[in-house]
Design a protein around this motif. Structure first.
Motif, PDB file in Angstrom:
ATOM      1  N   LEU A 186      39.369  37.040  48.036  1.00 20.49           N
ATOM      2  CA  LEU A 186      40.468  37.764  47.158  1.00 20.49           C
ATOM      3  C   LEU A 186      41.776  37.209  47.408  1.00 20.49           C
ATOM      4  N   ASP A 187      41.982  36.589  48.419  1.00 15.50           N
ATOM      5  CA  ASP A 187      43.133  35.723  48.843  1.00 15.50           C
ATOM      6  C   ASP A 187      43.187  34.372  48.127  1.00 15.50           C
ATOM      7  N   GLU A 188      42.121  33.975  47.638  1.00 14.86           N
ATOM      8  CA  GLU A 188      42.124  32.543  47.238  1.00 14.86           C
ATOM      9  C   GLU A 188      41.869  32.668  45.559  1.00 14.86           C
ATOM     10  N   VAL A 189      41.188  33.975  45.125  1.00 16.66           N
ATOM     11  CA  VAL A 189      40.933  33.804  43.745  1.00 16.66           C
ATOM     12  C   VAL A 189      41.384  35.232  43.409  1.00 16.66           C
ATOM     13  N   PRO A 190      42.766  35.796  43.293  1.00 18.18           N
ATOM     14  CA  PRO A 190      42.941  37.077  43.009  1.00 18.18           C
ATOM     15  C   PRO A 190      42.967  37.385  41.713  1.00 18.18           C
ATOM     16  N   ARG A 191      42.556  36.649  40.750  1.00 23.33           N
ATOM     17  CA  ARG A 191      42.454  36.939  39.364  1.00 23.33           C
ATOM     18  C   ARG A 191      40.997  36.932  39.058  1.00 23.33           C
ATOM     19  N   ASP A 192      40.283  36.855  39.732  1.00 21.69           N
ATOM     20  CA  ASP A 192      38.750  37.084  39.524  1.00 21.69           C
ATOM     21  C   ASP A 192      38.153  38.329  39.646  1.00 21.69           C
ATOM     22  N   PRO A 193      37.800  38.876  38.497  1.00 28.78           N
ATOM     23  CA  PRO A 193      37.459  40.322  38.550  1.00 28.78           C
ATOM     24  C   PRO A 193      36.291  40.637  39.335  1.00 28.78           C
ATOM     25  N   LEU A 194      35.218  39.477  39.264  1.00 26.81           N
ATOM     26  CA  LEU A 194      34.193  39.532  40.017  1.00 26.81           C
ATOM     27  C   LEU A 194      34.493  39.920  41.551  1.00 26.81           C
ATOM     28  N   ALA A 195      35.407  39.471  42.050  1.00 26.54           N
ATOM     29  CA  ALA A 195      35.487  39.425  43.470  1.00 26.54           C
ATOM     30  C   ALA A 195      36.038  40.852  43.707  1.00 26.54           C
ATOM     31  N   TRP A 196      37.030  41.433  42.808  1.00 30.21           N
ATOM     32  CA  TRP A 196      37.226  42.694  43.059  1.00 30.21           C
ATOM     33  C   TRP A 196      36.108  43.879  42.833  1.00 30.21           C
ATOM     34  N   LEU A 197      35.244  43.398  41.890  1.00 28.42           N
ATOM     35  CA  LEU A 197      33.779  44.141  41.670  1.00 28.42           C
ATOM     36  C   LEU A 197      33.107  44.139  42.932  1.00 28.42           C
ATOM     37  N   LEU A 198      32.843  43.006  43.186  1.00 28.34           N
ATOM     38  CA  LEU A 198      31.972  42.909  44.423  1.00 28.34           C
ATOM     39  C   LEU A 198      32.843  43.754  45.900  1.00 28.34           C
ATOM     40  N   SER A 199      34.043  43.614  45.870  1.00 30.69           N
ATOM     41  CA  SER A 199      34.785  44.177  47.078  1.00 30.69           C
ATOM     42  C   SER A 199      34.631  45.695  46.846  1.00 30.69           C
ATOM     43  N   ALA A 200      34.606  46.378  45.737  1.00 30.28           N
ATOM     44  CA  ALA A 200      34.485  47.675  45.318  1.00 30.28           C
ATOM     45  C   ALA A 200      33.248  48.079  45.889  1.00 30.28           C
TER      46      ALA A 200
END
Length: 285
Positions: A186-200
């Motif tokens: 999330l720090d490195e690719v904050p504009r990747d929606p997949l990262a936020w989805l998996l984190s959620a």
């Protein structure tokens, strides 16, 4: 009704599979097939090699079997690790994950023997995505460990490697390690929606509902037309006593992609909620 739906969701596996399977397989397959034609500034790819590499990729994109033939011929003609990388990409295009893994692994070894450790790191990451696409999470972890240990440039490459390894840890059931890697991603690719989805999704599974709500909201903002994101928005909403938001999100997931895993899981959740799924939209002719 809401309480029954809540209990049903907490023990319900298809919705988790819809999110995690999409993340693990579809994104892994895309990344395994994606070539990284540029190399670090210290070891630039020669113009003639770059042209040959692109021609090989073009052949693979048109016809994976043609790409395989091209790469094998180039490899025998001294194409070194670039030819093996294209061979791995060609196998990935054909969804032949076992030989893709072997090709990327051999390319990584050959790149490192040639002194190009950064390219080797990228190739270990491609091997990891091929392993993830094949469902071999243990092998994928070893490949991603190798990629991260060798170092990747900050930003997209580093972030994607940590995101992919987080996905691997989820598959292996190590949620604490997955959270650690996702935080880096999330720090490195904050504009990747997949990262936020998996984190959620991971936060929901860990019972961290405030974090889950915050991160799924970011995913919705970045990717409002993704059925998997809408599905997860509904999953989190129902567990935080927002049945109206859950119903709306699941109905959106069905409208967006009724026949996908996410769409089917959302429709099932709506039936548990006692709500109706929207009628499938006709595809324009």
């Amino acid at each position: 009704m809401i309480f029954a739906a809540l209990l049903a969701l907490q023990g319900y596996s298809p919705e988790t599979n819809a999110v995690m399977d999409r993340a693990r397989r579809e994104a892994a397959a895309a990344r395994a097939a994606e070539a990284k034609p540029t190399t670090p500034p210290k070891l630039p790819m020669l113009v003639e090699v770059a042209k040959k590499f692109q021609a090989c990729l073009d052949a693979a994109n048109t016809d994976p079997d043609a790409g395989i033939r091209f790469a094998n011929s180039w490899r025998l003609d001294g194409g070194a690790f670039h030819a093996r990388q294209c061979l791995g990409c060609s196998y990935a295009k054909a969804e032949r994950w076992a030989p893709a893994m072997v090709s990327f692994e051999q390319a990584a070894d050959e790149a490192e023997r040639a002194g190009d450790v950064p390219s080797g790191a990228r190739l270990w990451a491609q091997a990891g995505n091929a392993a993830l696409a094949s469902g071999d999470a243990a092998k994928a972890r070893s490949y991603f460990d190798a990629a991260i240990a060798r170092g990747l440039p900050p930003g997209a490459e580093k972030g994607e490697a940590y995101l992919d390894r987080a996905r691997t840890f989820v598959s292996l059931g190590d949620l604490a390690a997955a959270r650690s890697d996702l935080d880096v991603a999330l720090d490195e690719v904050p504009r990747d929606p997949l990262a936020w989805l998996l984190s959620a999704t991971l936060a929901r599974r860990a019972g961290q509902m405030d974090l889950a709500q915050s991160h799924v909201a970011r995913a919705v903002q970045m990717s409002p037309d993704d059925a998997s994101v809408a599905l997860e928005e509904g999953n989190i909403a129902i567990l935080t006593n927002h049945a109206d938001v859950a119903q709306s999100a699941w109905q959106r997931a069905v409208r967006l992609s009724a026949q996908s895993n996410a769409g089917r899981a959302a429709a099932d959740n709506l039936s548990r909620l006692g709500a109706s799924a929207p009628a499938a939209e006709k595809t324009p002719r």
